[in-house]
Design a protein around this motif. Structure first.
Motif, PDB file in Angstrom:
ATOM      1  N   PRO A  21       0.749  -1.300   0.011  1.00 37.91           N
ATOM      2  CA  PRO A  21       0.055   0.098   0.037  1.00 37.91           C
ATOM      3  C   PRO A  21       0.934   1.219  -0.052  1.00 37.91           C
ATOM      4  O   PRO A  21       2.180   1.211   0.708  1.00 37.91           O
ATOM      5  N   LEU A  22       0.532   2.113  -0.729  1.00 40.29           N
ATOM      6  CA  LEU A  22       0.962   3.473  -0.969  1.00 40.29           C
ATOM      7  C   LEU A  22       0.051   4.444  -0.245  1.00 40.29           C
ATOM      8  O   LEU A  22      -1.402   4.462  -0.489  1.00 40.29           O
ATOM      9  N   LEU A  23       0.403   5.778  -0.074  1.00 42.25           N
ATOM     10  CA  LEU A  23      -0.232   6.718   0.422  1.00 42.25           C
ATOM     11  C   LEU A  23       0.226   8.201  -0.376  1.00 42.25           C
ATOM     12  O   LEU A  23       1.392   8.384  -0.164  1.00 42.25           O
ATOM     13  N   ASP A  24      -0.434   8.914  -1.037  1.00 39.13           N
ATOM     14  CA  ASP A  24      -0.156   9.959  -1.657  1.00 39.13           C
ATOM     15  C   ASP A  24      -0.396  11.021  -0.916  1.00 39.13           C
ATOM     16  O   ASP A  24      -1.522  11.113  -0.238  1.00 39.13           O
ATOM     17  N   ILE A  25       0.705  11.920  -0.555  1.00 43.47           N
ATOM     18  CA  ILE A  25       0.206  13.068   0.414  1.00 43.47           C
ATOM     19  C   ILE A  25       0.462  14.260  -0.516  1.00 43.47           C
ATOM     20  O   ILE A  25       1.361  14.541  -1.165  1.00 43.47           O
ATOM     21  N   ILE A  26      -0.724  15.205  -0.887  1.00 43.31           N
ATOM     22  CA  ILE A  26      -0.827  16.085  -1.511  1.00 43.31           C
ATOM     23  C   ILE A  26      -0.900  17.249  -0.736  1.00 43.31           C
ATOM     24  O   ILE A  26      -2.188  17.672  -0.048  1.00 43.31           O
ATOM     25  N   GLY A  27       0.127  18.366  -0.848  1.00 41.25           N
ATOM     26  CA  GLY A  27       0.012  19.574  -0.210  1.00 41.25           C
ATOM     27  C   GLY A  27       0.536  20.673  -0.880  1.00 41.25           C
ATOM     28  O   GLY A  27       1.471  20.692  -1.740  1.00 41.25           O
TER      29      GLY A  27
END
Length: 85
Positions: A21-27
Motif C-alpha cells: 500500500p502507498l499513500l499519496d500526500i498532496i499539499g
C-alpha cells in the motif's frame, strides 16, 4: 448470445489485487518548506530516512495536506470495479 455471456462473466468475476500500500500526500507548500527539507518543486521523493519524520509533522500541522490512497494496483482495481459495475 454474446451479450448474455458477457453479463454472466461480469456477474461471476472476482478480482483480487495485492500490493504494497502507498499513500499519496498532496499539499501546497511554500519555497521555504522545500528548502528546509531539500526537496525539488514538482519532484518525487521516496521518504525513507528518519529526518523525514519531521517533514510529515510539519506538513500536517502547518499545511493541512490531502491524504489519497495510491498505488498502481489499487488504482487499477478501482478502474476495473467501475468498468465491471
Amino acid at each position: 448470445s454474446q451479450e448474455e455471456e458477457k453479463i454472466k462473466w461480469k456477474n461471476e468475476c472476482i478480482l483480487l489485487t495485492m500490493e504494497h500500500p502507498l499513500l499519496d500526500i498532496i499539499g501546497e507548500v511554500d519555497e521555504s518548506f522545500l528548502l528546509k527539507y531539500s526537496l525539488d518543486a514538482d519532484g518525487q521523493t521516496l521518504f525513507s530516512e528518519i529526518k523525514h519524520n519531521k517533514l510529515f509533522h510539519h506538513l500536517q500541522s502547518d499545511y493541512h495536506p490531502v491524504l489519497v490512497p495510491g498505488g498502481a494496483t489499487q488504482n487499477t482495481a478501482r478502474i476495473a470495479q467501475s468498468v465491471l459495475n
